[in-house]
Design an enzyme around this catalytic site. Structure first.
Site: not given
Ligand code: ASP
Length: 320
Positions: A227-228, A230, A176, A206-207
């Site tokens: 990021t991660g 979500g 992200t 996602g988030d």
């Molecule tokens: N947060 C993002 C999502 O879940 C993906 C990411 O940041 O890796 O869509």
């Protein structure tokens, strides 16, 4: 006049160091520096935090090195469904788009949604049409596709077929981009943009477009971009949680951000990271993976960029 500060991330799903050539790592670092320069040019000339975070995110959306805009992840159908959001900490106004397929820079569409002032979140074909009507650049969906994402999708499908999806590397899974800033007037802002994760189900949101989860900004407290995985950022309302810890418990930005990334999210064994800036210009950039593309400019105007454990001071004139 308060201090200004700026921080960005390009996702915590960075590859193992050996997965990219030194030239590719260098190119990604240059694009991080270019993103910081775009934001800092605005902040250091008295511009708004809102304009600065948007400018940073646009540079990273246009770069193939990060999972947002050009170079975004592909869903299980081999299509792009992009999410983005932006928030103004001064007014708590926010805008977001989700599941868009044709907007070259989804963060610009999020900004337009915010400025229209009625809806906060617009999705799908209607959001694409809204952006077009607003005069934003629209592209064919395959504009966003890069060879790296095609390979990552094939790899994730192979993992899924073998039942080893949980073991896939963070870089195969997600990524992200995001930015947070504090401007001279003391206002905070945050913006985030993503392609989600590789092989995500079609229609999954996602988030990133969820205000209070992947993006949050509130003057006097902090601005956060995450990021991660979500789903966990949504469940923990990460952006709002960090602001609440600062506001209610009196924690520093670093303490609140570390608590959420290292204590709340880490036990779920999901990759997670974020950048946050406080009302005093303090910056936190914790992550619980092997690395996170990240960078920041201190209130003194010093530029730093990192991918893994080490963070390097950078001469901004070294990036075009
Ligand atoms: N947060 C993002 C999502 O879940 C993906 C990411 O940041 O890796 O869509």
């Amino acid at each position: 006049m308060t201090k200004t500060a700026l921080a960005i991330h390009g996702g915590c799903g960075v590859m193992a160091k050996l997965d990219l050539s030194e030239a590719e790592w260098a190119a990604a670092r240059v694009d991080l520096l270019r993103a910081l320069k775009a934001g800092w040019a605005i902040l250091s000339n008295g511009g708004s935090a809102l304009d600065a975070v948007q400018a940073c995110v646009v540079v990273m959306e246009d770069s193939p090195h990060f999972n947002a805009g050009y170079g975004a992840a592909l869903n299980a159908n081999g299509e792009h469904e992009l999410d983005a959001s932006i928030m103004d900490g001064a007014t708590l106004e926010a805008g977001a788009v989700t599941l868009v397929r044709r907007i070259r820079n989804p963060v610009k569409a999020a900004r337009r949604v915010m400025e229209k002032g009625d809806a906060v979140l617009m999705g799908g074909t209607s959001a694409d049409e809204f952006a077009k009507a607003e005069g934003l650049d629209v592209v064919e969906p395959d504009y966003f596709t890069t060879e790296r994402r095609v390979k990552a999708l094939a790899s994730m499908k192979a993992h899924a077929a073998a039942g080893t999806a949980a073991k896939a590397s963070e870089s195969e899974k997600h990524g992200t981009v995001g930015a947070v800033a504090l401007d001279e007037a003391g206002h905070l802002a945050a913006a985030t943009s993503t392609g989600g994760y590789n092989n995500k189900p079609a229609g999954r949101i996602g988030d990133t477009p969820i205000i209070g989860a992947g993006t949050y900004a509130r003057d006097g407290l902090c601005a956060v971009s995450g990021t991660g995985k979500g789903e966990f950022f949504i469940r923990y309302a990460v952006g709002h949680e960090i602001a609440s810890r600062i506001g209610y418990l009196g924690e520093t930005v670093q303490q609140a951000a570390d608590k959420v990334i290292m204590e709340d999210l880490k036990p779920h064994a999901i990759g997670a990271g974020l950048v946050a800036v406080g009302a005093d210009g303090s910056i936190a950039a914790p992550y619980n993976t092997d690395g996170m593309f990240r960078g920041w400019v201190t209130p003194e105007g010093e530029f730093f960029v990192g991918t893994h454990g080490d963070v390097h001071a950078c001469d901004p004139s070294s990036a075009p």
